[in-house]
Scaffold this motif. Structure first.
Motif, PDB file in Angstrom:
ATOM      1  N   LYS A  70      47.805   3.359 -22.412  1.00  0.00           N
ATOM      2  CA  LYS A  70      49.116   3.898 -22.047  1.00  0.00           C
ATOM      3  C   LYS A  70      50.191   2.858 -22.291  1.00  0.00           C
ATOM      4  O   LYS A  70      51.356   3.165 -22.364  1.00  0.00           O
ATOM      5  N   GLN A 120      40.404  -2.678 -16.715  1.00  0.00           N
ATOM      6  CA  GLN A 120      41.297  -1.727 -17.405  1.00  0.00           C
ATOM      7  C   GLN A 120      42.652  -2.316 -17.767  1.00  0.00           C
ATOM      8  O   GLN A 120      43.574  -1.570 -18.104  1.00  0.00           O
ATOM      9  N   TYR A 131      55.931  -9.037 -15.547  1.00  0.00           N
ATOM     10  CA  TYR A 131      54.677  -9.754 -15.280  1.00  0.00           C
ATOM     11  C   TYR A 131      54.884 -11.267 -15.260  1.00  0.00           C
ATOM     12  O   TYR A 131      54.201 -11.980 -14.523  1.00  0.00           O
ATOM     13  N   SER A 191      46.659  -6.314 -15.306  1.00  0.00           N
ATOM     14  CA  SER A 191      46.929  -7.658 -15.833  1.00  0.00           C
ATOM     15  C   SER A 191      47.309  -8.686 -14.773  1.00  0.00           C
ATOM     16  O   SER A 191      47.242  -9.874 -15.027  1.00  0.00           O
ATOM     17  N   GLY A 198      46.050  -3.611 -19.229  1.00  0.00           N
ATOM     18  CA  GLY A 198      46.699  -3.180 -20.463  1.00  0.00           C
ATOM     19  C   GLY A 198      47.822  -4.115 -20.894  1.00  0.00           C
ATOM     20  O   GLY A 198      47.874  -4.575 -22.035  1.00  0.00           O
ATOM     21  N   SER A 199      48.707  -4.456 -19.948  1.00  0.00           N
ATOM     22  CA  SER A 199      49.949  -5.169 -20.302  1.00  0.00           C
ATOM     23  C   SER A 199      49.722  -6.574 -20.841  1.00  0.00           C
ATOM     24  O   SER A 199      50.611  -7.136 -21.486  1.00  0.00           O
TER      25      SER A 199
HETATM   26  C1  LIG Z   1      44.742   3.388 -13.736  1.00  0.00           C
HETATM   27  C2  LIG Z   1      45.330   2.201 -14.403  1.00  0.00           C
HETATM   28  N1  LIG Z   1      44.510   1.246 -14.888  1.00  0.00           N
HETATM   29  C3  LIG Z   1      44.980   0.163 -15.528  1.00  0.00           C
HETATM   30  C4  LIG Z   1      46.338  -0.016 -15.713  1.00  0.00           C
HETATM   31  C5  LIG Z   1      46.789  -1.232 -16.490  1.00  0.00           C
HETATM   32  O1  LIG Z   1      47.596  -2.070 -15.806  1.00  0.00           O
HETATM   33  P1  LIG Z   1      48.481  -3.197 -16.514  1.00  0.00           P
HETATM   34  O2  LIG Z   1      49.172  -2.578 -17.680  1.00  0.00           O
HETATM   35  O3  LIG Z   1      49.416  -3.577 -15.471  1.00  0.00           O
HETATM   36  O4  LIG Z   1      47.536  -4.244 -16.956  1.00  0.00           O
HETATM   37  C6  LIG Z   1      47.235   0.934 -15.220  1.00  0.00           C
HETATM   38  C7  LIG Z   1      48.682   0.737 -15.375  1.00  0.00           C
HETATM   39  O5  LIG Z   1      49.519   1.282 -14.710  1.00  0.00           O
HETATM   40  C8  LIG Z   1      46.720   2.076 -14.546  1.00  0.00           C
HETATM   41  O6  LIG Z   1      47.541   3.035 -14.061  1.00  0.00           O
END
Ligand SMILES: Cc1ncc(COP(=O)(O)O)c(C=O)c1O
Length: 387
Positions: free
Chosen positions: A51, A249, A260, A233, A251-252
């Motif tokens: 995402k 999981q 961040y 992250s 992502g950022s």
């Molecule tokens: C269910 C879930 N997992 C993982 C993430 C990834 O988090 P980040 O992008 O802060 O690393 C998100 C981000 O909102 C999330 O909603």
């Protein structure tokens, strides 16, 4: 999607028009390599959240680097990832509308035919039953979809708060042959942005305790929790060290936004570099401020305004909101030299996910933002895939 500006490939970074979203490919690849090495060293699966980048090209890059697959939040994102050749997709979110659930089932069948897999999260009996109903018409659907029961481990969003409810949901999943109880989803989103390391540690310790209580109850009910998936992250080293999470999981980390960067650095987790930048140009200069062409149609402001990237020669400037088409730049000190009309600057967006969703293309630059060359245009093919 608008046509990609193909002629840019091979051009110096100075040829990139403004406002444009640019990836420092070297920094992005270093970030990815650090995360892959971290997950490998802890023997954990890495399933980055797509995402964030909304690009099947980057999802494939992550899998080539060692990720087992990607997470998405929306059915339409899953469809775009699958169309772009990604075969292992987890919708880490609840899907409720019957029409969407039909698409989920069709996608699961497509992935299964390709030797891949689709997973989804649930947090209600109704959600499990709706998903099961959608699989009824599917032929040969035994064990078609992996289903994770989502716990609310402190985020205050989706998820069940009581371990007993999680057991009931797992039992309901087990009643439907097309569904396979795959484990627990335990993501604490708010904790990612708690600024202090101590606060993040306390929040994730509480999350882990809830996960552990749930696993114990599941054991007593003869339900095997094969996998606990979660983490972002800001906290992934904590989940990684918990002994209960098996999959990360985050992502950022790959782009690292300005929000961040405000977190106190946790020495137990790898540090990441900013890799996503908005190139902008000064279009007007007054006595005490300059105006650039990056308004909030070009970057999201939900997690704060962008920071001006301190590249060599860039004056110390602060970015202020100038509305949807303009950004206001002021000196950090009264005698800061303002940029001149025509100067270009680089902004570090406040929040990467919704910023990327404003653009059709990410311009990949190799060799740095000052003298690099455009190497690759990366389509944001899941841009606007919201359903
Ligand atoms: C269910 C879930 N997992 C993982 C993430 C990834 O988090 P980040 O992008 O802060 O690393 C998100 C981000 O909102 C999330 O909603």
């Amino acid at each position: 999607m608008k046509p990609l500006p193909d002629a840019l490939v091979g051009q110096p970074v100075s040829a990139v028009d403004t406002p444009s979203l640019v990836i420092d490919l070297d920094a992005m690849e270093r970030n990815l390599a650090r995360m892959v090495a971290f997950a490998k060293s802890r023997k954990l699966r890495l399933r980055p959240h797509a995402k964030m980048h909304k690009s099947s090209t980057l999802a494939r890059l992550q899998m080539q680097a060692g990720a087992v697959g990607v997470c998405v939040q929306k059915t339409a994102e899953a469809e775009v990832m699958a169309a772009g050749g990604v075969n292992d997709i987890y919708i880490s979110n609840e899907v409720i509308a019957p029409a969407k659930l039909q698409r989920v089932v069709a996608l699961a069948q497509t992935l299964a035919r390709r030797g891949g897999r689709l997973a989804m999260a649930v947090d209600s009996l109704e959600g499990v039953q709706r998903l099961a109903l959608a699989t009824r018409a599917a032929t040969g659907a035994d064990g078609l979809i992996d289903v994770f029961v989502e716990l609310d481990v402190g985020h205050g969003r989706c998820g069940v708060t009581a371990p007993e409810t999680a057991v009931l949901l797992a039992q309901e999943i087990a009643r439907h042959p097309a569904l396979r109880f795959a484990g627990l989803q335990a993501y604490h989103g708010r904790a990612q942005h708690f600024r202090g390391v101590a606060e993040r540690r306390a929040a994730i310790a509480a999350a882990v305790a809830l996960v552990q209580r749930t696993i114990t109850l599941m054991d007593q009910a003869s339900l095997k929790v094969e996998l606990v998936t979660g983490a972002g992250s800001g906290s992934f080293a904590l989940e990684a060290g918990s002994g209960v999470y098996g999959e990360l999981q985050a992502g950022s980390f790959m782009f690292m936004d300005a929000d961040y960067a405000r977190n106190e650095a946790d020495p137990s987790q790898p540090q990441f570099e900013h890799a996503l930048f908005l190139k902008t140009q000064v279009m007007s200069v007054c006595d005490d401020h300059a105006v650039c062409d990056a308004g909030h149609k070009s970057h999201a402001i939900d997690s704060g305004l962008p920071r001006v990237h301190p590249l060599s020669g860039t004056p110390d400037l602060e970015f202020f909101n100038g509305g949807d088409e303009h950004g206001i730049l002021r000196g950090l000190t009264p005698d800061t030299r303002l940029p001149a009309i025509g100067d270009t600057l680089w902004l570090i967006p406040g929040h990467c996910d919704p910023t990327v969703n404003l653009h059709d293309v990410l311009i990949g630059v190799r060799g740095g933002l000052e003298t690099g060359v455009v190497e690759q245009l990366i389509g944001v093919d899941a841009r606007g895939a919201l359903s």
